[in-house]
Design an enzyme around this catalytic site. Structure first.
Site, PDB file in Angstrom:
ATOM      1  N   HIS A 105      56.670  11.886  -8.028  1.00 15.83           N
ATOM      2  CA  HIS A 105      55.639  11.525  -7.042  1.00 15.83           C
ATOM      3  C   HIS A 105      56.195  11.713  -5.626  1.00 15.83           C
ATOM      4  CE1 HIS A 105      54.072   8.525 -10.266  1.00 15.83           C
ATOM      5  NE2 HIS A 105      53.223   9.528 -10.222  1.00 15.83           N
TER       6      HIS A 105
ATOM      7  N   LYS B 230      44.014  -0.376 -17.082  1.00 14.72           N
ATOM      8  CA  LYS B 230      45.288   0.287 -17.422  1.00 14.72           C
ATOM      9  C   LYS B 230      46.423  -0.694 -17.730  1.00 14.72           C
ATOM     10  CE  LYS B 230      45.619   5.109 -16.247  1.00 14.72           C
ATOM     11  NZ  LYS B 230      46.408   6.130 -15.558  1.00 14.72           N
TER      12      LYS B 230
ATOM     13  N   ARG C 198      52.420  19.056 -13.610  1.00 16.52           N
ATOM     14  CA  ARG C 198      53.722  19.202 -14.274  1.00 16.52           C
ATOM     15  C   ARG C 198      53.692  20.292 -15.331  1.00 16.52           C
ATOM     16  NH1 ARG C 198      53.775  12.939 -15.311  1.00 16.52           N
ATOM     17  NH2 ARG C 198      51.608  13.568 -15.235  1.00 16.52           N
TER      18      ARG C 198
ATOM     19  N   SER D 235      55.571   8.123 -15.048  1.00 17.56           N
ATOM     20  CA  SER D 235      55.764   6.677 -14.933  1.00 17.56           C
ATOM     21  C   SER D 235      55.981   6.064 -16.318  1.00 17.56           C
ATOM     22  CB  SER D 235      54.546   6.030 -14.273  1.00 17.56           C
ATOM     23  OG  SER D 235      54.387   6.521 -12.967  1.00 17.56           O
TER      24      SER D 235
END
Ligand code: ADP
Length: 162
Positions: free
Chosen positions: A16, A40, A89, A127
């Site tokens: 990030h 989440k 990515r 993450s």
């Protein structure tokens, strides 16, 4: 031009941060926007995530951080952003990101989504991978900013390892 970089950032990774640093050199202003997403079940509160971003971007004077809920396009327009910045990515990101970009374009045609390809060194970073490694006591010093490594160590009750 101002860009909005939205995400969960639970927590901020060096992947990030790389997107933020490169975004900051492309745009006059960059707003890192932390989504309040109760569904989440995050590890870090929105306030902790904002603090992590503030600490890690202290050297970038055109970067700010804010929390938001609701639609990204609404928040982008509220804070005067012209562009939504996202990172890519792998192919697995692409399908999801393209769908979101098309949806956002249909909602707010004047907003452009811009993708930055990940730095190869960070292409494996997410993450969730970071949390998984930290949870089982692995070293995450090469994956996240120092402040985040300390927060993860505290969260999982271990001493911070570089
Ligand atoms: P979200 O929950 O919206 O996917 P994330 O915090 O996981 O939010 O990611 C925010 C953005 O950063 C996404 O566009 C994601 O593809 C990108 N990103 C995440 N990790 C990396 C990385 N290692 N390199 C480049 N971009 C990344």
């Amino acid at each position: 031009m101002q860009a909005l970089y939205p995400g969960s950032f639970d927590p901020l990774t060096l992947g990030h941060l790389d997107v933020i640093e490169r975004g900051a050199s492309l745009f006059d202003q960059l707003v890192v926007a932390v989504l309040r997403n109760p569904s989440k079940n995050p590890c870090f509160s929105v306030e902790q995530r904002l603090e992590q971003i503030h600490l890690a971007t202290a050297h970038l004077n055109n970067v700010s951080a804010a929390a938001f809920d609701g639609l990204t396009v609404d928040f982008a327009q509220d804070c005067g952003s012209d562009v939504i910045l996202r990172g890519l990515r792998a192919l697995s990101d692409f399908e999801y990101e393209l769908q979101i970009a098309h949806t956002n374009k249909s909602l707010a045609p004047q907003l452009e989504t811009l993708f930055l390809a990940t730095a190869t060194a960070h292409s494996f970073l997410s993450s969730s991978v970071v949390k998984e490694v930290a949870r089982f006591g692995g070293s995450v010093g090469h994956m996240v900013p120092t402040g985040v490594a300390q927060d993860l160590a505290r969260l999982f009750n271990q001493s911070s390892r570089p």
